[in-house]
Enzyme design. Structure first.
Site, short mmCIF file in Angstrom:
data_model
loop_
_atom_site.label_atom_id
_atom_site.label_comp_id
_atom_site.label_asym_id
_atom_site.label_seq_id
_atom_site.Cartn_x
_atom_site.Cartn_y
_atom_site.Cartn_z
N ASP A 142 4.20 -1.83 3.61
CA ASP A 142 4.34 -1.15 2.44
C ASP A 142 5.90 -0.74 1.70
O ASP A 142 6.13 -2.04 2.00
CB ASP A 142 2.79 0.12 2.58
CG ASP A 142 3.61 0.55 0.98
OD1 ASP A 142 3.70 0.15 0.10
OD2 ASP A 142 2.26 0.87 0.27
N HIS A 165 6.67 -4.26 0.73
CA HIS A 165 7.17 -3.97 -0.55
C HIS A 165 8.43 -3.49 -1.56
O HIS A 165 8.74 -3.17 -2.30
CB HIS A 165 6.32 -2.36 -1.34
CG HIS A 165 4.55 -3.26 -0.98
ND1 HIS A 165 3.75 -2.07 -1.39
CD2 HIS A 165 4.26 -4.32 -0.74
CE1 HIS A 165 2.44 -3.16 -0.93
NE2 HIS A 165 2.51 -4.06 -0.52
#
Length: 347
Positions: A142, A165
């Protein structure tokens, strides 16, 4: 470990701490390793905390969990703390969360988990001031760094982010909340094989502000969306948080990008999607050179809406310079932005 206790506790980690492999192995806990209300905490060593998260990820994706997945390490109200040299890997969810802390340094820390491991933010900073992340290597599934509501004077420098991310401010303003983040510096970082690079994400319907953010000396390799400001963000796992609003948004102002170089493998690599009533103000670009990667055979087509600021020496993408208004923000939009930002001064 929970205080209050005397300042200066040193937690030396040279072995490996193992987390439970699932909810049936041990009682549910917020984190494998947690520290609370310990001033001048020092966590250091060459060891690791391994959350053994694979079973947690499988059960979560199958909808079989009845308890929260454990984070790997939490630091709560530990002012003037240092986390140094350790490795954090395979958490149930977040690798390291720092919250309600004034003064913290995270240095030479490595995080690692598979790029498809769900919600495994590497370093998550919320409601904290004076936090520095330095000389870290961050690999996860993430956000590599998250800067959440209530954070001020945060620096990320001399750090590598590999898979994940990207470096994110937000998400902010979900469920109509007020969120304030200011004085953020991201510099001398390398971003590789990320879905996003430098991202600010806010929900419609929220309030507050993001202000005084500086990104400089950033090198990217095959980042899908190198530069993102999204005032229409929506987490599709929480659709109820995604109400559209014509007159409310977290105001974004005074964001600068300088010496940003790299490649993207997505045509909309530059994505600036701001609110029509609370537009992004004072967004400036200097010495930008973002080009298509070898695998992308189309020209870049930046998506830019409701952004006001300035441009200097943008080498690529070529369409970029014609899309940023250089003039002042219209008066009615200035008033809306000031109204949203004033809520942070009152908080």
């Amino acid at each position: 470990m929970e205080g209050p206790c005397g300042p200066g506790l040193v937690f030396k980690l040279d072995g490996v701490i193992l987390g439970p492999t699932g909810p049936f192995v041990a009682p549910a806990r917020d984190a494998v390793l947690s520290f609370s209300s310990i001033p001048r905490l020092m966590v250091s060593g060459r060891g690791a905390v391994d959350g053994r998260g694979a079973q947690w990820w499988r059960m979560w994706e199958a909808g079989q969990l009845r308890v929260d997945r454990p984070m790997l390490m939490t630091v709560y109200r530990c002012n003037n703390s240092v986390i140094q040299g350790i490795t954090l890997r395979n958490p149930g969810t977040i690798h390291l969360k720092i919250s309600r802390t004034i003064g913290a340094v995270v240095i030479n820390v490595t995080t690692t988990s598979p790029s498809d491991s769900p919600n495994t933010d590497s370093i998550h900073i919320s409601a904290s001031r004076g936090v520095t992340v330095k000389r870290c290597t961050l690999h996860g599934g993430d956000d590599n760094v998250v800067i959440e509501a209530g954070s001020n004077n945060v620096r990320v420098e001399d750090t590598w982010c590999i898979a994940g991310h990207g470096i994110s401010i937000g998400s902010l303003g979900d469920m109509g909340s007020t969120a304030c983040v200011q004085n953020v510096v991201i510099k001398n970082v390398v971003l590789m094989a990320l879905s996003n690079g430098l991202r600010i994400k806010t929900y419609q319907g929220g309030s507050g502000s993001v202000s005084n953010v500086s990104y400089r000396n950033v090198y990217m390799v095959n980042v899908k969306r190198p530069i993102v400001i999204d005032q229409h963000y929506c987490d599709r796992n929480s659709v109820s948080h995604c109400e559209e609003s014509s007159d409310h948004a977290v105001a974004i102002s005074d964001v600068s990008y300088s010496n940003i170089i790299g490649t993207t493998d997505y045509t909309e690599g530059i994505y600036l999607n701001c609110s029509s009533t609370v537009p992004c103000r004072g967004v400036t670009f200097k010495d930008i050179n973002i080009t298509p990667s070898a695998s992308l055979r189309e020209p870049l087509r930046p998506r830019i809406a409701h952004v006001f600021g300035g441009i200097r020496n943008v080498v690529a993408p070529k369409l970029f310079p014609r899309q940023i208004p250089m003039g002042p923000v219209p008066l009615y939009q200035q008033a809306a932005a000031r109204r949203m930002a004033s809520l942070c001064r009152m908080a």
